[in-house]
Design a protein around this motif. Structure first.
Motif, PDB file in Angstrom:
ATOM      1  N   LEU A   1      51.411  50.167  28.453  1.00 20.85           N
ATOM      2  CA  LEU A   1      51.760  49.869  29.838  1.00 20.85           C
ATOM      3  C   LEU A   1      52.418  48.499  29.955  1.00 20.85           C
ATOM      4  N   VAL A   2      51.814  47.512  29.346  1.00 25.17           N
ATOM      5  CA  VAL A   2      52.292  46.142  29.477  1.00 25.17           C
ATOM      6  C   VAL A   2      53.663  45.978  28.827  1.00 25.17           C
TER       7      VAL A   2
ATOM      8  N   ASN B   1      46.252  43.490  37.851  1.00 21.54           N
ATOM      9  CA  ASN B   1      45.194  44.089  38.656  1.00 21.54           C
ATOM     10  C   ASN B   1      43.988  44.321  37.766  1.00 21.54           C
ATOM     11  N   ASP B   2      43.127  43.328  37.677  1.00 17.07           N
ATOM     12  CA  ASP B   2      41.976  43.284  36.787  1.00 17.07           C
ATOM     13  C   ASP B   2      42.434  43.002  35.355  1.00 17.07           C
ATOM     14  N   THR B   3      41.515  43.147  34.382  1.00 20.27           N
ATOM     15  CA  THR B   3      41.834  42.723  33.013  1.00 20.27           C
ATOM     16  C   THR B   3      42.526  43.796  32.187  1.00 20.27           C
ATOM     17  N   HIS B   4      42.683  45.013  32.707  1.00 23.24           N
ATOM     18  CA  HIS B   4      43.323  46.055  31.896  1.00 23.24           C
ATOM     19  C   HIS B   4      44.727  45.673  31.431  1.00 23.24           C
ATOM     20  N   PRO B   5      45.559  45.036  32.284  1.00 24.58           N
ATOM     21  CA  PRO B   5      46.876  44.616  31.809  1.00 24.58           C
ATOM     22  C   PRO B   5      46.917  43.172  31.296  1.00 24.58           C
ATOM     23  N   ALA B   6      45.765  42.664  30.825  1.00 27.33           N
ATOM     24  CA  ALA B   6      45.670  41.254  30.447  1.00 27.33           C
ATOM     25  C   ALA B   6      46.467  40.907  29.202  1.00 27.33           C
ATOM     26  N   LEU B   7      46.981  41.898  28.498  1.00 30.76           N
ATOM     27  CA  LEU B   7      47.851  41.626  27.363  1.00 30.76           C
ATOM     28  C   LEU B   7      49.216  41.091  27.800  1.00 30.76           C
ATOM     29  N   ALA B   8      49.501  41.143  29.092  1.00 31.27           N
ATOM     30  CA  ALA B   8      50.824  40.768  29.580  1.00 31.27           C
ATOM     31  C   ALA B   8      51.257  39.368  29.131  1.00 31.27           C
ATOM     32  N   PRO B   9      50.420  38.337  29.209  1.00 34.62           N
ATOM     33  CA  PRO B   9      50.889  37.020  28.762  1.00 34.62           C
ATOM     34  C   PRO B   9      51.298  37.003  27.293  1.00 34.62           C
ATOM     35  N   ALA B  10      50.506  37.645  26.433  1.00 38.51           N
ATOM     36  CA  ALA B  10      50.844  37.672  25.010  1.00 38.51           C
ATOM     37  C   ALA B  10      52.112  38.469  24.757  1.00 38.51           C
ATOM     38  N   GLU B  11      52.269  39.597  25.430  1.00 35.34           N
ATOM     39  CA  GLU B  11      53.466  40.414  25.237  1.00 35.34           C
ATOM     40  C   GLU B  11      54.702  39.723  25.792  1.00 35.34           C
TER      41      GLU B  11
ATOM     42  N   VAL C   1      52.864  34.833  35.840  1.00 37.64           N
ATOM     43  CA  VAL C   1      51.631  35.614  35.777  1.00 37.64           C
ATOM     44  C   VAL C   1      50.600  35.127  36.796  1.00 37.64           C
ATOM     45  N   SER C   2      49.943  36.084  37.445  1.00 40.32           N
ATOM     46  CA  SER C   2      48.781  35.831  38.306  1.00 40.32           C
ATOM     47  C   SER C   2      47.793  36.965  38.092  1.00 40.32           C
ATOM     48  N   TYR C   3      46.540  36.728  38.473  1.00 36.45           N
ATOM     49  CA  TYR C   3      45.452  37.638  38.071  1.00 36.45           C
ATOM     50  C   TYR C   3      44.458  37.809  39.210  1.00 36.45           C
ATOM     51  N   THR C   4      44.115  39.070  39.479  1.00 33.61           N
ATOM     52  CA  THR C   4      43.040  39.394  40.417  1.00 33.61           C
ATOM     53  C   THR C   4      41.837  39.890  39.637  1.00 33.61           C
ATOM     54  N   ASN C   5      40.705  39.250  39.869  1.00 35.66           N
ATOM     55  CA  ASN C   5      39.445  39.691  39.267  1.00 35.66           C
ATOM     56  C   ASN C   5      38.716  40.606  40.242  1.00 35.66           C
ATOM     57  N   HIS C   6      38.122  41.685  39.732  1.00 30.08           N
ATOM     58  CA  HIS C   6      37.456  42.662  40.596  1.00 30.08           C
ATOM     59  C   HIS C   6      35.976  42.835  40.283  1.00 30.08           C
ATOM     60  N   THR C   7      35.393  41.968  39.494  1.00 33.82           N
ATOM     61  CA  THR C   7      33.986  42.180  39.161  1.00 33.82           C
ATOM     62  C   THR C   7      33.297  40.870  38.826  1.00 33.82           C
ATOM     63  N   LEU C   8      31.989  40.819  39.123  1.00 31.52           N
ATOM     64  CA  LEU C   8      31.159  39.687  38.739  1.00 31.52           C
ATOM     65  C   LEU C   8      30.285  40.009  37.532  1.00 31.52           C
ATOM     66  N   MET C   9      30.428  41.209  37.015  1.00 35.44           N
ATOM     67  CA  MET C   9      29.567  41.638  35.916  1.00 35.44           C
ATOM     68  C   MET C   9      30.207  41.276  34.578  1.00 35.44           C
TER      69      MET C   9
ATOM     70  N   LEU D   1      42.071  35.046  28.732  1.00 39.71           N
ATOM     71  CA  LEU D   1      43.519  35.014  28.531  1.00 39.71           C
ATOM     72  C   LEU D   1      44.247  35.081  29.871  1.00 39.71           C
ATOM     73  N   SER D   2      43.754  35.947  30.763  1.00 39.96           N
ATOM     74  CA  SER D   2      44.381  36.090  32.080  1.00 39.96           C
ATOM     75  C   SER D   2      44.309  34.786  32.865  1.00 39.96           C
ATOM     76  N   ILE D   3      43.178  34.104  32.817  1.00 45.77           N
ATOM     77  CA  ILE D   3      42.998  32.866  33.579  1.00 45.77           C
ATOM     78  C   ILE D   3      43.876  31.748  33.025  1.00 45.77           C
ATOM     79  N   VAL D   4      43.847  31.592  31.709  1.00 46.94           N
ATOM     80  CA  VAL D   4      44.589  30.498  31.080  1.00 46.94           C
ATOM     81  C   VAL D   4      46.091  30.651  31.302  1.00 46.94           C
ATOM     82  N   ALA D   5      46.576  31.894  31.312  1.00 48.80           N
ATOM     83  CA  ALA D   5      48.012  32.128  31.433  1.00 48.80           C
ATOM     84  C   ALA D   5      48.496  32.220  32.871  1.00 48.80           C
ATOM     85  N   SER D   6      47.604  32.323  33.839  1.00 46.19           N
ATOM     86  CA  SER D   6      47.999  32.540  35.229  1.00 46.19           C
ATOM     87  C   SER D   6      48.145  31.224  35.982  1.00 46.19           C
TER      88      SER D   6
END
Length: 832
Positions: A298-299, A329-339, A363-371, A445-450
């Motif tokens: 996807l990414v 949209n959450d961490t599923h596409p978090a490979l985006a910064p590396a790609e 890059v920007s990131y939405t987190n959807h969970t506290l778990m 990775l999402s946080i550091v790159a966003s």
């Protein structure tokens, strides 16, 4: 509006004529002529109408893309690329007709051929491209992208079988492929010219000049399929671009000629598997590998598409990050910064600093969970096998990040270990797989790159920086913010509840369809007895429709004048469907103990899927069916209580259930639900909420008044205090005779035909750890349910509170949500 809206492509009369012409052509192509029109089937009419709508929307798509392409580098709003593993779109025909203002035209056309519009609309399958709230939120966002004129693309995968189709056999969930594409998809537009290579495995080659190049062992091709989402108040559209995977190589012809047919095509089957199922079962190594490959696929395809478009329009990579936003949209596409770094460094020859500056801007990131367990991590060994170049880049991003942290926080070695993108395997493995192995932390990775990171409700965003991301918030104090979720009023009121929509139009005008905050004008109507009666008439009609569906699909008759008490969402322990069932059992026991009591009749409706490997969630579904069977077969209960589980929950089913609900169950353990959007849909449609002080429940209560919500349960700080003090759920049960009677009945096998072992694991969990505090909240939940009964007896008071709930829902539009993203994340000014 964020950008100028396109003028309507054609006048309304011209649109009707064009549609009628296209419809006749599609029917003729299917063998339906003027002489045979009366035998046209509903499925054929549905497909012909979809093709005709798609033709009109195709012109709007071309006009939108042309307008967006000439915006220029000085545009205030960047083009948004919204990456999500799921988009829960639902049916498209009704939405398209409403947007094109062609409902009446099609109603007349179908009537002339002996079919009704509702019957034809029912023949469209739900697009199986998502599962739950995450995917439906993404779908609402696409609607708002179009409505607000936002230059944008949604990017996802073209799943052939969705997550699964849920069936029920003997009360147990069974899964089958959701073969929604069996007859094709009349809405998608294949873009064969948009094909991008995606690789896996292999090795990294070091060139003579020191540059590095990935040489994948497995070569795939991503082909684009577009799904067009129209605005309702302009000729703008947004695009959901879905990727389909194919093997780059043809069959092994020599092997085929030797009779090794399976071997000759094995690589093609492996490629096709990426499209089969949303969220492959990750309880196996092969399932985890497939899921990581889906995310990488996807990414990679999406970012290659973005870069190609930017180069076509500008001729240079300069300014890519300031012209384009990449939202995770959450961490599923978090490979985006590396790609993105790989593409910019290896394929386009940029320096590290140039590539990183673009990545951080984009890059920007939405987190959807506290778990913590829901934050994806992947074994380093899996990256080494599948994505070796990406792992190198993640190591380098991590090295530079940790060097900076060490300079800012000298001597804090523990902080470096906690924030590293690599978990060295020293502590707990949040995913429950491979304890002790080194893993890549995708949220980190999402946080550091966003450049911006947000939660999705005020409480969630506050807890996010206090708990799971506290260290990162300390390092990047200005990076975190909140954007509360919303839902589109076009789908979730206008389309799902036409009777309520018509009532609102008559009383306050139609402006709410575009600006939901105009619902504030309903507030004075709460004291209007006639309006309250009209609200109740609309609700009863919707309940009749749901009751007919329950009768038709389950053979269960329900009392349409009972209180419809509804909980619909994926089945998970933290969402506490089990607490709901415990209340139903206690109510059943009370009715049996006092059958002549003055009981408020209830119909409790539950729907949702349990992940195929989630044993506890599937056990909750089975218990629900067992309890429902016992209640239905007990003559002492009569029609005063029914428990109903509706299978195969999806958007279309929700559109029938939500308008019929009197009471919305939003009962997650405080501090666990990020936001919720079902809570918004219910309240918008006139259901009152019984809920914990969690997620967006809080902001909803603040919007229409806490006294107008049935709140209960421990609050977040009380949950934390109870756990720190040493929570003993068994002691809670022993001190509450009502709760003890419920637990004892389940443990004895009263609902499982005497099989005391069937729910032993559930009971042991409740009496042992009770992680989600069902026992602790049970008594207060029953208190709140008693308040519900009291208010429901007073029809006028209930209707007044319904009106106040609707009036307070103005801020919960996805349009407002997207406007906030634009202002703080996707505009050029957000980059500083």
């Amino acid at each position: 509006m964020t950008t100028a809206s396109l003028a309507p492509a054609v006048a309304a009369t011209d649109a009707r004529a064009a549609f009628q012409h296209a419809l006749r052509r599609e029917l003729h192509a299917s063998g339906v002529t003027a002489q045979t029109a009366t035998i046209a089937t509903a499925p054929l009419l549905m497909r012909a109408a979809a093709a005709a709508c798609r033709e009109l929307l195709g012109q709007r798509w071309a006009d939108t893309q042309a307008a967006d392409a000439v915006r220029g580098a000085r545009a205030e709003v960047r083009r948004v690329h919204y990456l999500s593993m799921e988009f829960l779109m639902g049916r498209a025909l009704g939405n398209a007709l409403a947007a094109l203002k062609l409902d009446d035209t099609l109603r007349e056309a179908f009537a002339a051929q002996g079919q009704s519009l509702p019957d034809v609309l029912e023949r469209e399958p739900d697009a199986a491209l998502g599962n739950g709230g995450l995917g439906r939120l993404a779908a609402c966002f696409l609607d708002s992208f179009a409505e607000l004129g936002l230059p944008s693309f949604g990017y996802g995968l073209r799943y052939q079988y969705g997550m699964f189709a849920q069936g029920i056999q003997d009360g147990r969930q069974v899964e089958a492929p959701d073969d929604w594409l069996a007859l094709g998809n009349p809405w998608e537009v294949m873009r064969p010219e948009l094909r991008y290579p995606v690789g896996f495995g292999g090795h990294v080659e070091v060139r003579a000049d020191g540059s590095r190049r990935w040489m994948p062992a497995e070569a795939l091709v991503a082909t684009a399929y577009d799904f067009i989402v129209p605005a309702h108040h302009s000729a703008r559209v947004s695009t959901l671009r879905q990727w389909h995977a194919q093997a780059a190589a043809p069959i092994d012809f020599a092997a085929f000629c030797r009779g090794e047919h399976h071997a000759a095509a094995a690589h093609r089957v492996a490629a096709d598997a990426l499209n089969w199922v949303l969220y492959p079962d990750d309880s196996t190594e092969s399932g985890r590998t497939l899921r990581l490959k889906q995310e990488a696929f996807l990414v990679s395809a999406s970012l290659q598409d973005l870069i190609a478009r930017h180069l076509r329009e500008t001729g240079s990579l300069q300014g890519l990050g300031r012209a384009n936003a990449i939202h995770l949209n959450d961490t599923h596409p978090a490979l985006a910064p590396a790609e993105l770094m790989r593409l910019l460094l290896d394929d386009h020859g940029l320096s590290w600093d140039e590539a990183w500056a673009i990545t951080r801007e984009a890059v920007s990131y939405t987190n959807h969970t506290l778990m913590p367990e829901a934050l994806e991590t992947w074994p380093v060994r899996m990256f080494e096998a599948l994505l070796p170049r990406h792992l190198e880049l993640i190591y380098e991003i991590n090295r530079r990040f940790l060097d900076d942290v060490a300079l800012r926080f000298p001597g804090d070695v523990a902080l470096l270990r906690r924030v590293s993108l690599i978990d060295e395997g020293q502590g707990e493995d949040g995913n429950g797989h491979g304890h002790g192995e080194r893993r890549v932390r995708m949220a980190a990775l999402s946080i550091v790159a966003s450049h911006r990171v947000n939660g999705v409700a005020a409480l969630h965003s506050e807890l996010m920086v206090q708990t799971i991301f506290a260290d990162y918030a300390r390092i990047f104090p200005c990076r975190f913010h909140n954007v509360t979720n919303g839902v589109t009023p076009r789908r979730w009121l206008q389309q799902a509840n036409p009777a309520l929509s018509a009532l609102l139009d008559a009383r306050i005008g139609t402006g709410w369809r575009q600006r939901l905050d105009e619902l504030e004008r309903v507030k004075p109507l709460a004291a209007d007895v006639e309006f309250g009666e009209q609200l109740q008439a609309v609700k009863r009609a919707n309940k009749l429709r749901l009751a007919a569906r329950i009768q038709r699909e389950l053979g269960v008759a329900v009392n349409v004048d009972s209180l419809f008490d509804v909980q619909i969402k994926r089945i998970h322990e933290y969402k506490r469907q089990l607490l709901n069932v415990l209340h139903v059992i206690s109510r059943y026991q009370a009715i049996v103990a006092n059958p002549d009591g003055d009981w408020v009749p209830r119909t409790v409706v539950i729907a949702g899927k349990a992940a195929s490997a989630y044993v506890t969630a599937k056990s909750i579904i089975q218990l629900t069916h067992d309890v429902a069977r016992v209640i239905a077969s007990d003559p002492r209960v009569g029609d005063r209580l029914r428990l109903v589980f509706l299978p195969n929950y999806g958007v279309s089913l929700a559109e029938t259930i939500i308008p019929a609900a009197d009471l919305s169950e939003q009962i997650s353990t405080a501090g666990t639900e990020a936001s919720g959007t079902g809570n918004m849909k219910f309240a918008l449609n006139g259901a009152l909420t019984i809920g914990t002080w969690d997620g967006a429940n809080i902001e909803m209560a603040q919007a229409f008044g806490e006294r107008n919500m049935f709140t209960f349960g421990l609050r977040t700080e009380q949950v934390d205090a109870l756990k720190r003090a040493g929570y003993e759920p068994r002691q809670v049960v022993e001190q509450n005779p009502t709760l003890r009677a419920v637990i004892d009945a389940i443990a004895r096998g009263d609902f499982s035909q005497g099989d005391a072992g069937r729910y032993r694991a559930l009971v042991d969990k409740l009496l042992g750890e009770d992680v989600y505090l069902l026992m602790a909240d049970f008594a207060d939940y029953l208190r709140a349910q008693a308040e519900v009964d009291t208010l429901f007896r007073d029809r006028q008071a209930w209707a007044a509170r319904v009106a106040l709930n609707i009036a307070g829902m103005g801020m919960f539009s996805s349009d407002r949500t997207i406007e906030e993203y634009i202002d703080r994340v996707w505009s050029v000014k957000s980059l500083g």
